[in-house]
Design an enzyme around this catalytic site. Structure first.
Site, mmCIF file in Angstrom:
data_model
loop_
_atom_site.group_PDB
_atom_site.id
_atom_site.type_symbol
_atom_site.label_atom_id
_atom_site.label_comp_id
_atom_site.label_asym_id
_atom_site.label_seq_id
_atom_site.Cartn_x
_atom_site.Cartn_y
_atom_site.Cartn_z
ATOM 1 N N ILE A 71 24.338 31.945 44.353
ATOM 2 C CA ILE A 71 24.841 32.929 45.306
ATOM 3 C C ILE A 71 25.606 32.094 46.334
ATOM 4 O O ILE A 71 25.116 31.066 46.794
ATOM 5 C CB ILE A 71 23.680 33.732 45.943
ATOM 6 C CG1 ILE A 71 24.177 34.692 47.020
ATOM 7 C CG2 ILE A 71 22.606 32.858 46.525
ATOM 8 C CD1 ILE A 71 23.063 35.656 47.527
ATOM 9 N N SER A 72 26.835 32.497 46.658
ATOM 10 C CA SER A 72 27.677 31.668 47.527
ATOM 11 C C SER A 72 27.114 31.615 48.938
ATOM 12 O O SER A 72 26.352 32.488 49.355
ATOM 13 C CB SER A 72 29.098 32.229 47.592
ATOM 14 O OG SER A 72 29.593 32.432 46.297
#
Ligand code: SAM
Length: 688
Positions: A71-72
């Site tokens: 997940i960024s």
């Protein structure tokens, strides 16, 4: 102590953390789009990651999710959405839905969001999350997003959350006129964030927006699907080079592994017992300040080694200061014992608060007795070694100590000080609550009263000194701690780097003050965690998070007159808690990762050694050990289940330290789990 890993909170704490994230990681770094800020403040990021990682949800770092993906980091999500200029009413496509977080954020602004994820497992999980959160204007499918979603085109905005070799033509064609496409483009790990704007039927404008690092976009118009893709998707985030947002290319790490163990084995100086180690470390005795680290806060070998080295420095080389990562008032109880001074009145029992085992354990007990015996052989009281606490956490006991001193020497000033310190009285048992209150009110209510008390004491300095120099020094230090603690608890809410820096600066300033107090010939041994002792400029702490530490400040102040010695271990047991304020447990230490300095040291095949990495060492050895690698730091909290994220960071060993002491196998300190959890036991640790 190093609070490596903060405790997990409940709903409310997440809401607070979320607001701080928006303020600290987004607004402070230049995100201005009000739609983006509002949406980021609304979507619960913790709902998109696995539960054990939820305490990291609002750190600005990427985190592992299923299928070896990430997940960024929040800043990048906000930046991409801002660049895509998403507005209410827009139809948006995201390629690379991953956990579904970025799509969820966009769905709080746009009228509809369509998201594509190539891993079915991820697409299914993301769909379930959106349903649970009630985000109904968002649809997620599994497929190759490089081909877009022709049935729902045209899109006002397209955000691609994986890095491709070029801008996919299909996506450009699915942009509405005026639409924006944001995508990382580049040939290796480092890509450029590109924004394409469709200006007409066949015309596009393209701009670059800086370097980023994303997982690969794998598909027909991305990186090829077959072999490469299989390899990429099988990466397990816990075993890959993914660490705290930094990626270490695995091919380079592989090459380094084999040779580093040989370098370590050839340069290491093995020792069989602590007498041999003490003899090896006598070469550092000419420095004025010798700083000794530890890789955990609960390993017997580290305490015993530091104790023996310190005893040698005191007995044979004139060291008269032992300054440790501990609270000042508690440490002064130990100081009275080792120097046979009249006992301080506060606190009633030393080191009774969490994490009591750090200074109430068998190793420290034995050390204090031996130090006392050495001091008894030194006739000049000024040459006897004192035991001093450098830390900032003793707000309540320091207030009591200042008031107790002033009551004795200057009752009038004591009355004023009592009233001023009254500002902090409601927060004595929970000073963090003061920080929250100061944050919500927007100003530091108690800053002036506590500073005024210190200033008043300094003004009267000469009179106080004439009565009793040592007592004044102790009271002045406590007044300084109250000032630093007031700031510290406010800074906690402005980001970990600011409070960390304040604390390490305070610890270093205290060390300098103690050295000055003990005279021009004073020499100090410092005991603190590696994360305070190893020069932060050569670790992720300084390079990524902007944190400084005692080791770095000592080098700047003392130059060649100080030496930084770190410690490391592979496996065994350690005393640590699972969460803040929870009982001490004896935990098994996971064998070190192959791609860490500790893994390399284990493979050097020597049970215990000293490794010089400072200027006296050969250049070839120093260069090899300056290659950035992972290093492990276990604090008062140990979380083996999230070890990579919680405990490893990148470092350049030969620049971080001047020497490194290694024990392959180590055991926990001898402290009873939960011994003395609350009430004080006056006789501890002396049993007298
Ligand atoms: N935006 C995501 C979030 O908020 O969790 C994070 C995205 S993650 C950095 C990139 C994702 O892109 C991975 O889940 C990966 O499987 C996916 N991906 C890579 N190539 C893709 C493609 N051609 N089509 C769809 N998804 C792709």
């Amino acid at each position: 102590m190093s609070a490596l890993g903060r405790s997990t909170g409940d709903e409310d704490i997440h809401a607070h953390d979320r607001a701080l994230m928006v303020n600290r990681h987004l607004e402070a770094r230049g995100i201005v789009d009000a739609h983006v800020l509002a949406a980021m403040a609304q979507v619960p990021r913790e709902a998109f990651i696995s539960e054990p990682l939820s305490e990291f949800a609002y750190e600005d770092s990427p985190l592992p999710i299923a299928a070896g993906q990430t997940i960024s980091q929040p800043y990048i999500v906000a930046r991409m959405i801002e660049l895509a200029e998403i507005r209410p009413g827009d139809i948006v496509l995201e390629v690379g839905a991953g956990s579904g977080y970025a799509a969820a954020v966009m769905s709080r602004i746009a009228s509809s969001v369509y998201a594509i994820e190539r891993h079915e497992e991820l697409a299914n999980l993301a769909r379930e999350r959106e349903a649970r959160l009630g985000y109904h204007n968002l649809e997620i499918i599994c497929g190759d997003g490089t081909k877009g979603w022709p049935d729902e085109a045209p899109f006002d905005a397209i955000v691609v959350s994986a890095g491709g070799p070029k801008v996919p033509e299909a996506l450009k064609q699915q942009l509405a006129i005026g639409g924006r496409l944001v995508i990382p483009v580049g040939r290796d790990l480092q890509q450029t964030l590109v924004r394409v704007r469709r200006t007409g039927e066949a015309t596009f404008e393209q701009e670059d927006h800086g370097g980023v690092t994303f997982v690969p976009l794998i598909g027909e118009e991305g990186w090829g699907v077959p072999e490469q893709a299989k390899a990429e998707t099988n990466v397990d985030a816990e075993t890959s080079g993914f660490a705290n947002g930094l990626q270490i290319p695995s091919t380079r790490a592989d090459g380094l592994r084999t040779s580093l163990s040989h370098v370590m084995a050839s340069a290491a100086e093995p020792f069989g017992d602590l007498t041999e180690l003490t003899a090896l470390t006598e070469r550092f005795a000419h420095h004025r300040v010798v700083l000794l680290g530890e890789a955990t806060h609960g390993t017997a070998e580290f305490y015993d080694a530091r104790a023996r080295i310190t005893e040698m420095l005191v007995a044979r080389h004139g060291f008269n200061v032992v300054a440790v990562e501990a609270d000042w008032p508690d440490a002064s109880v130990y100081d009275s014992f080792v120097r046979d001074l009249p006992g301080p009145e506060v606190p009633a029992g030393a080191f009774t608060r969490f994490p009591a085992w750090m200074w109430r354990n068998g190793q420290v007990n034995d050390f204090l007795r031996r130090l006392k015996a050495i001091n008894e052989t030194i006739s000049d009281p000024d040459r006897r070694a004192g035991f001093y606490g450098l830390d900032v956490y003793s707000l309540a006991t320091s207030i009591s100590a200042v008031l107790g001193y002033l009551d004795d020497v200057d009752p009038q000033t004591a009355r004023v000080a009592r009233e001023r310190y009254g500002c902090l009285a409601p927060f004595r048992s929970d000073p963090a609550r003061y920080g929250r209150m100061a944050l919500s009110r927007g100003y530091a209510v108690c800053e002036k009263p506590v500073t005024d008390t210190l200033v008043d004491m300094l003004k009267q300095r000469l009179g106080y000194l004439a009565r009793d120099g040592n007592a004044f020094f102790n009271a002045e230090q406590n007044a300084r701690i109250v000032v630093a603690a007031e700031q510290y608890y406010r800074m906690m809410y402005y980001g970990s780097a600011r409070s960390w820096n304040l604390r390490d600066q305070h610890m270093f300033d205290t060390l300098e003050r103690v050295l000055e107090h003990r005279g021009p010939d004073s020499k100090a041994v410092v005991w603190a965690h590696n994360s305070h002792i190893g020069d932060a400029e050569f670790t992720e702490m300084g390079q990524v998070r902007g944190e400084l530490n005692i080791g770095q400040l000592a080098r700047a102040r003392f130059g060649d007159d100080c030496t930084l010695i770190g410690f490391g271990t592979d496996c065994g047991t350690v005393a640590a808690a699972s969460n803040w304020d929870e009982p001490m447990e004896i935990k098994r230490v996971r064998p070190a990762r192959n791609d860490s300095y500790e893994g390399r040291a284990r493979d050097a095949g020597i049970d215990a050694f000293l490794l010089e990495v400072g200027p006296e060492q050969k250049d070839s050895v120093r260069e090899a050990l300056a290659e950035p690698m992972l290093e492990r730091a276990i604090g008062v909290i140990y979380r083996p289940e999230t070890e990579l994220l919680s405990h490893y960071f990148q470092a350049e060993l030969s620049k971080q330290f001047d020497a490194w002491i290694w024990f392959t196998q180590t055991e926990a300190v001898s402290a009873e789990p939960q011994a003395h959890p609350h009430g004080p036991d006056d006789t501890y640790p002396f049993g007298l």
